[in-house]
Design a protein around this motif. Structure first.
Motif, PDB file in Angstrom:
ATOM      1  N   TYR A 134      -5.198  23.948  77.295  1.00  0.00           N
ATOM      2  CA  TYR A 134      -4.189  23.072  77.885  1.00  0.00           C
ATOM      3  C   TYR A 134      -3.021  22.858  76.932  1.00  0.00           C
ATOM      4  O   TYR A 134      -3.199  22.553  75.772  1.00  0.00           O
ATOM      5  CB  TYR A 134      -4.830  21.736  78.230  1.00  0.00           C
ATOM      6  N   ASN A 135      -1.836  22.988  77.471  1.00  0.00           N
ATOM      7  CA  ASN A 135      -0.624  22.678  76.719  1.00  0.00           C
ATOM      8  C   ASN A 135      -0.630  23.290  75.323  1.00  0.00           C
ATOM      9  O   ASN A 135      -0.712  22.578  74.314  1.00  0.00           O
ATOM     10  CB  ASN A 135      -0.464  21.157  76.603  1.00  0.00           C
ATOM     11  N   LEU A 190       6.130  21.913  92.395  1.00  0.00           N
ATOM     12  CA  LEU A 190       5.429  22.776  91.459  1.00  0.00           C
ATOM     13  C   LEU A 190       4.370  21.961  90.730  1.00  0.00           C
ATOM     14  O   LEU A 190       4.682  21.038  89.981  1.00  0.00           O
ATOM     15  CB  LEU A 190       6.447  23.348  90.458  1.00  0.00           C
ATOM     16  N   ILE A 191       3.145  22.299  90.965  1.00  0.00           N
ATOM     17  CA  ILE A 191       2.051  21.496  90.453  1.00  0.00           C
ATOM     18  C   ILE A 191       1.097  22.319  89.605  1.00  0.00           C
ATOM     19  O   ILE A 191       0.580  21.857  88.614  1.00  0.00           O
ATOM     20  CB  ILE A 191       1.274  20.866  91.638  1.00  0.00           C
ATOM     21  N   GLY A 192       0.888  23.549  90.009  1.00  0.00           N
ATOM     22  CA  GLY A 192      -0.248  24.288  89.498  1.00  0.00           C
ATOM     23  C   GLY A 192      -0.155  24.701  88.052  1.00  0.00           C
ATOM     24  O   GLY A 192       0.645  25.550  87.689  1.00  0.00           O
ATOM     25  N   VAL A 193      -0.979  24.120  87.240  1.00  0.00           N
ATOM     26  CA  VAL A 193      -1.192  24.703  85.938  1.00  0.00           C
ATOM     27  C   VAL A 193      -2.361  25.668  86.014  1.00  0.00           C
ATOM     28  O   VAL A 193      -2.862  26.121  85.003  1.00  0.00           O
ATOM     29  CB  VAL A 193      -1.466  23.636  84.866  1.00  0.00           C
ATOM     30  N   GLY A 217      -0.978  28.903  84.758  1.00  0.00           N
ATOM     31  CA  GLY A 217      -0.640  28.414  83.423  1.00  0.00           C
ATOM     32  C   GLY A 217       0.135  29.391  82.562  1.00  0.00           C
ATOM     33  O   GLY A 217       0.557  29.063  81.472  1.00  0.00           O
ATOM     34  N   LYS A 218       0.326  30.591  83.063  1.00  0.00           N
ATOM     35  CA  LYS A 218       0.966  31.583  82.204  1.00  0.00           C
ATOM     36  C   LYS A 218       2.334  31.962  82.725  1.00  0.00           C
ATOM     37  O   LYS A 218       2.662  31.745  83.890  1.00  0.00           O
ATOM     38  CB  LYS A 218       0.081  32.817  82.100  1.00  0.00           C
ATOM     39  N   SER A 219       3.102  32.586  81.875  1.00  0.00           N
ATOM     40  CA  SER A 219       4.412  33.075  82.265  1.00  0.00           C
ATOM     41  C   SER A 219       4.260  34.146  83.316  1.00  0.00           C
ATOM     42  O   SER A 219       3.206  34.754  83.461  1.00  0.00           O
ATOM     43  CB  SER A 219       5.138  33.667  81.058  1.00  0.00           C
ATOM     44  N   GLY A 220       5.326  34.370  84.063  1.00  0.00           N
ATOM     45  CA  GLY A 220       5.300  35.436  85.042  1.00  0.00           C
ATOM     46  C   GLY A 220       6.720  35.816  85.383  1.00  0.00           C
ATOM     47  O   GLY A 220       7.673  35.091  85.094  1.00  0.00           O
ATOM     48  N   GLU A 221       6.812  36.960  85.999  1.00  0.00           N
ATOM     49  CA  GLU A 221       8.108  37.500  86.398  1.00  0.00           C
ATOM     50  C   GLU A 221       8.589  36.729  87.633  1.00  0.00           C
ATOM     51  O   GLU A 221       7.912  36.719  88.668  1.00  0.00           O
ATOM     52  CB  GLU A 221       7.918  38.989  86.732  1.00  0.00           C
ATOM     53  N   ILE A 222       9.713  36.054  87.524  1.00  0.00           N
ATOM     54  CA  ILE A 222      10.280  35.365  88.683  1.00  0.00           C
ATOM     55  C   ILE A 222      11.721  35.791  88.852  1.00  0.00           C
ATOM     56  O   ILE A 222      12.460  35.894  87.873  1.00  0.00           O
ATOM     57  CB  ILE A 222      10.238  33.833  88.513  1.00  0.00           C
ATOM     58  N   ASN A 223      12.111  36.048  90.077  1.00  0.00           N
ATOM     59  CA  ASN A 223      13.510  36.280  90.378  1.00  0.00           C
ATOM     60  C   ASN A 223      14.079  34.973  90.907  1.00  0.00           C
ATOM     61  O   ASN A 223      13.771  34.571  92.023  1.00  0.00           O
ATOM     62  CB  ASN A 223      13.648  37.386  91.427  1.00  0.00           C
ATOM     63  N   ALA A 226       3.757  30.911  88.427  1.00  0.00           N
ATOM     64  CA  ALA A 226       4.624  32.074  88.550  1.00  0.00           C
ATOM     65  C   ALA A 226       4.072  33.094  89.545  1.00  0.00           C
ATOM     66  O   ALA A 226       4.830  33.773  90.247  1.00  0.00           O
ATOM     67  CB  ALA A 226       4.815  32.716  87.179  1.00  0.00           C
ATOM     68  N   GLY A 233       9.207  19.855  89.742  1.00  0.00           N
ATOM     69  CA  GLY A 233       7.995  19.680  88.954  1.00  0.00           C
ATOM     70  C   GLY A 233       7.391  18.316  89.221  1.00  0.00           C
ATOM     71  O   GLY A 233       8.099  17.310  89.237  1.00  0.00           O
TER      72      GLY A 233
END
Lengths: 349, 349, 349, 349
Positions: C61-62, C269-272, C275-281, C251, C294
């Motif tokens: 976490y965090n 936006l809630i979901g941790v 929890g990881k980075s992701g490709e977003i356009n 993401a 958030g």
């Protein structure tokens, strides 16, 4: 549980003794009270007057409630932290602070319990040389303000900020009408100007209007000379009416304000000045989609936002006159005369 | 430039002839008017009455404005698209539609120009067998509603929706008070229930209260038996007061509503029922941070949101009684008698 | 200054010992701590798990913050007031209470200081037989809820309420999409239904979808069978898209959500969970005027509004399974398996 | 049905011929088109460029949609009304006007149909000597602005106004961060200043920062010299972060913006500059309660509010350079070079 009292000096405070009326304000001396958990002792340096304070002293305030005598008057004051109770984290000795009007309205909406925490209403006010506050009931003063200036903020300034900025959502380019040149009106003028709004001021005095103009008022109307000021306001706004009115006259001027406001505009109802019932035709509220929003000061969260603006703009409250502590009664009488523009302050120490 | 008129039939419409008063409503016949660019001809199937319509017919509406005689009455109607002008894209022949109360308030805030587009105010209303609308002034009916039901929506339902949902931001778990059992009140009850709120209804009739209970009202107060209904409301809310009041009584009940509302609550001012000035003490508005929000119907955007809710919940407007076109005067007299609950409808065809 | 400790019994609490991982959760016993000014001792009866708790125990976490071992896990719990510190006014012995997720976010906006008061983050959580809270960090349980049910509210329910009702301003007739059937999703479903909204649920399990339908879900999509669920959502809304999405996938699903949302809609936006980075356009956020909001739980003021709704509707949280205190580790493992619908609870006493 | 064409002169317009690329912009001449019901012919005097225009000409805009060649480029232009179609009420010949970016987004929320009315997207733009608009798609220019200045408003200025003032609710005393010194950023700077906010500008050029300072920027960061500008921003705000960010970099800078924003702040996502996907960790959006608000220009209602502010403050848009109509291609190349500050304008006549 209270910490040992370190304060050597006795406390001097004005209180209403036995009867209402300015003449019954008397200074009494007492031993310093102990400070409990989370509390802070403040050496008061200045206090300021609001019309509410005059009504309280006269016994005219909130006739529904049994108003007690014996209380220390004045809700607005500023001073220096001189002693900390156990568990205090927000302040340290030497901090320059002002007290909140509602000691427990910190954030969010007001509720029954918060509404009962107003200084000088049912609990002692600030016309005293020392006062013990809970640390939550204090806020830091903007660094560029004197104690006299800081003492003007808790009621009048927060009220104007809540009305126009927090609740009113004022935008640059909109037009604000303020009534008179008392404390709330002058703060409303100042906050409107830094927000980029146009301000129309109405007053019964050309001299006061001239001073309002120097403070940035865009348009001036002497309502003694123009009793139908609402028509003039419509002209000044090409028939559209103003976006916001800071309404201080109560029932007596609300009818005219309902003519002067634009469709969908907001009238912030503030004035307990008149305080009495009056004949109102509510139909224009409906036909013009107007929001008549009662504004009773505001929260610490609003105060903090306001202080950020005051600090950024190095704004100085407009003080009409400062009375020494010994002449507090004269300060009340001076307010009674309605000859002031801006705030009347009492220098305590 | 107008398209050739395809409609063979003449148009029959009620108009106020020469004088105000229900007795001066007369059916006149005329040739169908041409339809211009962007316009649509609607065969009217039903219309409904609002108290405003009764005031208009009596000549009591908006005394500031010179109200014309000669106009077709009623703002609210529903029908079927029978002919399309050039350039129409929103509708096709056969579509079931209702007219907007404000023909040009499509979205956003109301303004001077939009406010002048109210049907039956300064332009002809819908108590007619055929009517030409600009396509922007129409909205599709929810599929599960009859024309009689659809005809109840434009003024009363949109007003209730705007008051509680759009402007009021009502949340599940909050408490709403509605006054009486007229069209707006019953829609307010229905919308409050689908939003998950608790509803207190006050009325002068036990029988009407019983019907309100069947529609979901949680608490009922007969204000004839309990003239101090505001005290009862405080009890029902454990002293807190209600979150929203749909205020239909004007100055006469506003004073009690200001007692019944909670700190920071919203009173949606709707009622032109009383329509007259009255003695109001504005101090509670201020002391309780109340928002008195004038609600004058609403926009097409609000109507669309409302229709989505009505469709999802298969909500049916409450119709008290349907009069045939030939008995339109009786419908006005029936409204005058105040014995209805919900809407009074005239079936046109 | 602390009151004398009246509690005879020792306190049993789970703590993460030395290392992260479910296996390192160990029960330790300690003497009861003293209670200070404004504090309250609560005998904990139940606690519930959130995905955050699993991440904390795993040490995931965090990652920005150095997360300590040694803390008592779980943020959400309910119990009974057994002892009052000096100056307590909000509660009395015997009151049934739940703890706030953020112990000091009482009202208004969150700030740095409030954000550091989350239970089980940097301070001890509630998986303990007794816990001392400041009275401000507690809220009364709705009367119709058991302790097990009450223990599910502080994080998951307040998050869903904030997302949809407080911040989202959900209206009857709007459409909500919820992802999965975890705690937040099921509360979002329940709150949407009482607010009169339509709810689309997506899940990887037909069996869970069937249970969601029983709870009122209007439309169901199995995203394993329909990997392009966003297209299905567009179809279900006639090409318009949904008004609100409760986004729990981070993401990984946000790109699809941006297809499924309507112009001007809100994605909470809630979901941790991921929890990881992701490709977003991010272009669709812009082109569709979307608000990606958030949501990190909420304030006591929101909790109070939610409890009013829960009480009015006699709503019962959906509990998947209750584990005894002795089997707390199994509860964590069960959450890891993702086979639950709704909340996992630990009965403490 | 069209009115007789009074315009004698032919129309000259740039169009993309056959292929994408600045080199394929060619002036073509055509007969004036007829004007229909509610339409207005405008003699275009000036147009301005946005980055979107460059992307359109390059064929890089909105890759989801099949972007047509053959369209007249540029969305933003100003000119003079020279001819009125039947039924026009909003304008008269000689009026100075600008076209709305979205021809049919007049008020309220955007929807699918309104979103398809963007000039130069799927319909012809304004790089033409004459253009026919529906009267609803035009707005009066503030009196103190030249046509060149007026031509800068429809996209960049309305976007900045919507982001900060309409949607963002910016208040005096808050802090705004703007990225770069393009059209939107400079308007954001100007609107922030008249609203009384503090402005931090980041740019890669000290010279541009110096010019931003002259326009009122309070703090300047060269992000080439300070690649970790988000840390600098935190320092400048005593660790709190800024209230609003006008985000123009897309995925590439959003991660840093999420560090620089305060808890509960708003990031207005505007930049199609990068236009590409990127790695984003959405967790900070959640943990900081941030609102990432997509802003795609705005409505006529917003434009009107903005014009009121521009008029009151006699604000002048910042024009970097004006190209003659014959050198329109050079204007596009100049934008490609990114050496401008503020707006690039083409003088048409």
């Amino acid at each position: 549980m209270a910490q040992a009292v370190k304060l050597a000096q006795n406390v001097q405070a004005y209180r209403l003794v036995e009867k209402f009326g300015i003449d019954h304000l008397v200074v009494s001396e007492s031993k310093p009270e102990p400070i409990g958990h989370g509390q802070v002792r403040v050496k008061m340096h200045a206090a300021s007057l609001n019309y509410r304070d005059l009504m309280i002293v006269r016994g005219e305030y909130n006739p529904n409630l049994r108003q007690p005598t014996g209380l220390v008057p004045l809700s607005d004051g500023a001073g220096e932290v001189v002693e900390l109770g156990e568990g205090v984290t927000r302040f340290k000795v030497g901090d320059r602070v002002a007290g909140l009007f509602f000691q427990s309205w910190l954030a969010g909406e007001c509720d029954e319990q918060k509404s009962k925490s107003a200084l000088a209403g049912s609990i002692d006010g600030v016309l005293t040389t020392y006062k013990v506050f809970h640390e939550d009931g204090l806020i830091s003063l903007p660094a560029h303000l004197s104690y006299e200036e800081g003492a003007t903020l808790p009621c009048a300034a927060v009220t104007a900020w809540n009305a126009l900025i927090f609740s009113g959502g004022l935008r640059a380019g909109e037009t604000v009408l303020t009534q008179g040149t008392g404390g709330v009106s002058i703060f409303a003028l100042q906050f409107s100007k830094i927000t980029g709004a146009r301000v129309i001021v109405i007053s019964s005095s050309d001299e006061k209007l001239a001073r309002a103009e120097k403070l940035g008022a865009n348009d001036l109307i002497n309502y003694k000379k123009n009793p139908n000021w609402e028509i003039k306001v419509k002209e000044l706004t090409r028939g559209r009416g103003v976006d916001h009115i800071v309404e201080l006259g109560g029932a007596s001027t609300l009818t005219k304000s309902l003519q002067a406001i634009r469709l969908g505009g907001q009238i912030s109802l503030i004035g307990v000045l008149s305080g009495k019932s009056g004949e109102i035709n509510p139909v224009p509220i409906l036909m013009k989609n107007v929001c008549v929003q009662g504004i009773y000061v505001g929260s610490r969260e609003m105060f903090e936002g306001m202080n950020a603006a005051i600090s950024l703009h190095k704004l100085h409250p407009v003080i009409d006159r400062v009375f020494p502590f010994a002449e507090a009664k004269q300060a009340f009488s001076y307010m009674e005369s309605s000859s002031h523009l801006g705030k009347i302050v009492i220098k305590i120490a």
